[in-house]
Design a protein around this motif. Sequence first.
Motif, PDB file in Angstrom:
ATOM      1  N   PHE A 203       3.847   5.662  -5.693  1.00 33.80           N
ATOM      2  CA  PHE A 203       4.287   5.042  -6.936  1.00 33.80           C
ATOM      3  C   PHE A 203       4.903   6.075  -7.873  1.00 33.80           C
ATOM      4  O   PHE A 203       4.391   7.169  -8.021  1.00 33.80           O
ATOM      5  CB  PHE A 203       3.107   4.351  -7.623  1.00 33.80           C
ATOM      6  CG  PHE A 203       3.513   3.461  -8.742  1.00 33.80           C
ATOM      7  CD1 PHE A 203       4.103   2.249  -8.476  1.00 33.80           C
ATOM      8  CD2 PHE A 203       3.318   3.839 -10.057  1.00 33.80           C
ATOM      9  CE1 PHE A 203       4.482   1.408  -9.500  1.00 33.80           C
ATOM     10  CE2 PHE A 203       3.685   3.017 -11.086  1.00 33.80           C
ATOM     11  CZ  PHE A 203       4.278   1.799 -10.801  1.00 33.80           C
ATOM     12  N   GLY A 204       6.006   5.727  -8.485  1.00 35.31           N
ATOM     13  CA  GLY A 204       6.621   6.623  -9.446  1.00 35.31           C
ATOM     14  C   GLY A 204       8.129   6.588  -9.452  1.00 35.31           C
ATOM     15  O   GLY A 204       8.753   7.132 -10.344  1.00 35.31           O
ATOM     16  N   ASN A 205       8.728   5.939  -8.466  1.00 31.58           N
ATOM     17  CA  ASN A 205      10.183   5.822  -8.465  1.00 31.58           C
ATOM     18  C   ASN A 205      10.579   4.400  -8.088  1.00 31.58           C
ATOM     19  O   ASN A 205       9.732   3.577  -7.769  1.00 31.58           O
ATOM     20  CB  ASN A 205      10.826   6.857  -7.526  1.00 31.58           C
ATOM     21  CG  ASN A 205      10.312   6.747  -6.109  1.00 31.58           C
ATOM     22  OD1 ASN A 205       9.710   5.758  -5.738  1.00 31.58           O
ATOM     23  ND2 ASN A 205      10.549   7.774  -5.317  1.00 31.58           N
ATOM     24  N   ASN A 206      11.850   4.122  -8.133  1.00 32.60           N
ATOM     25  CA  ASN A 206      12.326   2.762  -7.856  1.00 32.60           C
ATOM     26  C   ASN A 206      12.092   2.327  -6.421  1.00 32.60           C
ATOM     27  O   ASN A 206      11.809   1.159  -6.172  1.00 32.60           O
ATOM     28  CB  ASN A 206      13.808   2.633  -8.199  1.00 32.60           C
ATOM     29  CG  ASN A 206      14.031   2.484  -9.676  1.00 32.60           C
ATOM     30  OD1 ASN A 206      13.123   2.150 -10.424  1.00 32.60           O
ATOM     31  ND2 ASN A 206      15.254   2.747 -10.113  1.00 32.60           N
TER      32      ASN A 206
ATOM     33  N   GLY B 260       0.810  -1.222   0.000  1.00 34.15           N
ATOM     34  CA  GLY B 260       0.000   0.000   0.000  1.00 34.15           C
ATOM     35  C   GLY B 260       0.839   1.266   0.000  1.00 34.15           C
ATOM     36  O   GLY B 260       0.553   2.217  -0.742  1.00 34.15           O
ATOM     37  N   ILE B 261       1.891   1.299   0.800  1.00 39.25           N
ATOM     38  CA  ILE B 261       2.773   2.471   0.838  1.00 39.25           C
ATOM     39  C   ILE B 261       3.478   2.644  -0.502  1.00 39.25           C
ATOM     40  O   ILE B 261       3.560   3.752  -1.032  1.00 39.25           O
ATOM     41  CB  ILE B 261       3.795   2.349   1.992  1.00 39.25           C
ATOM     42  CG1 ILE B 261       3.090   2.472   3.336  1.00 39.25           C
ATOM     43  CG2 ILE B 261       4.887   3.401   1.869  1.00 39.25           C
ATOM     44  CD1 ILE B 261       3.973   2.146   4.525  1.00 39.25           C
ATOM     45  N   GLY B 262       3.975   1.549  -1.055  1.00 41.61           N
ATOM     46  CA  GLY B 262       4.638   1.620  -2.354  1.00 41.61           C
ATOM     47  C   GLY B 262       3.689   2.050  -3.456  1.00 41.61           C
ATOM     48  O   GLY B 262       4.072   2.790  -4.366  1.00 41.61           O
ATOM     49  N   SER B 263       2.443   1.611  -3.380  1.00 42.09           N
ATOM     50  CA  SER B 263       1.453   2.012  -4.393  1.00 42.09           C
ATOM     51  C   SER B 263       1.075   3.479  -4.251  1.00 42.09           C
ATOM     52  O   SER B 263       0.817   4.158  -5.243  1.00 42.09           O
ATOM     53  CB  SER B 263       0.202   1.146  -4.272  1.00 42.09           C
ATOM     54  OG  SER B 263       0.509  -0.196  -4.511  1.00 42.09           O
ATOM     55  N   TYR B 264       1.015   3.965  -3.017  1.00 42.38           N
ATOM     56  CA  TYR B 264       0.650   5.365  -2.784  1.00 42.38           C
ATOM     57  C   TYR B 264       1.725   6.309  -3.317  1.00 42.38           C
ATOM     58  O   TYR B 264       1.418   7.349  -3.899  1.00 42.38           O
ATOM     59  CB  TYR B 264       0.425   5.602  -1.290  1.00 42.38           C
ATOM     60  CG  TYR B 264      -0.018   7.009  -0.974  1.00 42.38           C
ATOM     61  CD1 TYR B 264      -1.314   7.407  -1.238  1.00 42.38           C
ATOM     62  CD2 TYR B 264       0.862   7.929  -0.414  1.00 42.38           C
ATOM     63  CE1 TYR B 264      -1.734   8.697  -0.958  1.00 42.38           C
ATOM     64  CE2 TYR B 264       0.458   9.209  -0.133  1.00 42.38           C
ATOM     65  CZ  TYR B 264      -0.836   9.587  -0.404  1.00 42.38           C
ATOM     66  OH  TYR B 264      -1.242  10.864  -0.124  1.00 42.38           O
TER      67      TYR B 264
END
Length: 100
Positions: free
Chosen positions: A55-58, A49-53
């Motif tokens: 989202f946009g970098n490595n 969820g944190i990574g999806s929120y």
Amino acid sequence: MVITNIVLFLVIAFLGYLAGRFGDYYLNFWMKDPSWAPHHWIYGLILIGIGSYFFGNNISLWLISFGEGLFISDLKDFLDLKIIGSDNKIKSQRHFWHID
């Protein structure tokens, strides 16, 4: 470059899987299988969820990959909807490489 990123994300997901298995195989027994601790698929879902929120970098993709590894390592508890509680396993029943 694309193949390198795919391999890197697979390695990070595998490290997440290893972290989840380590937690299930060793950490639960070191902590004496507490009844108040959430199952580690929840931590994987939070990281996804944190990574999806963000989202946009490595780094966000790395969080998603690591979270997927944690989530997969505890897939059986997710399918049984176990959120908080002990696993009630004995040492002879634990397996490191299984999805548990």
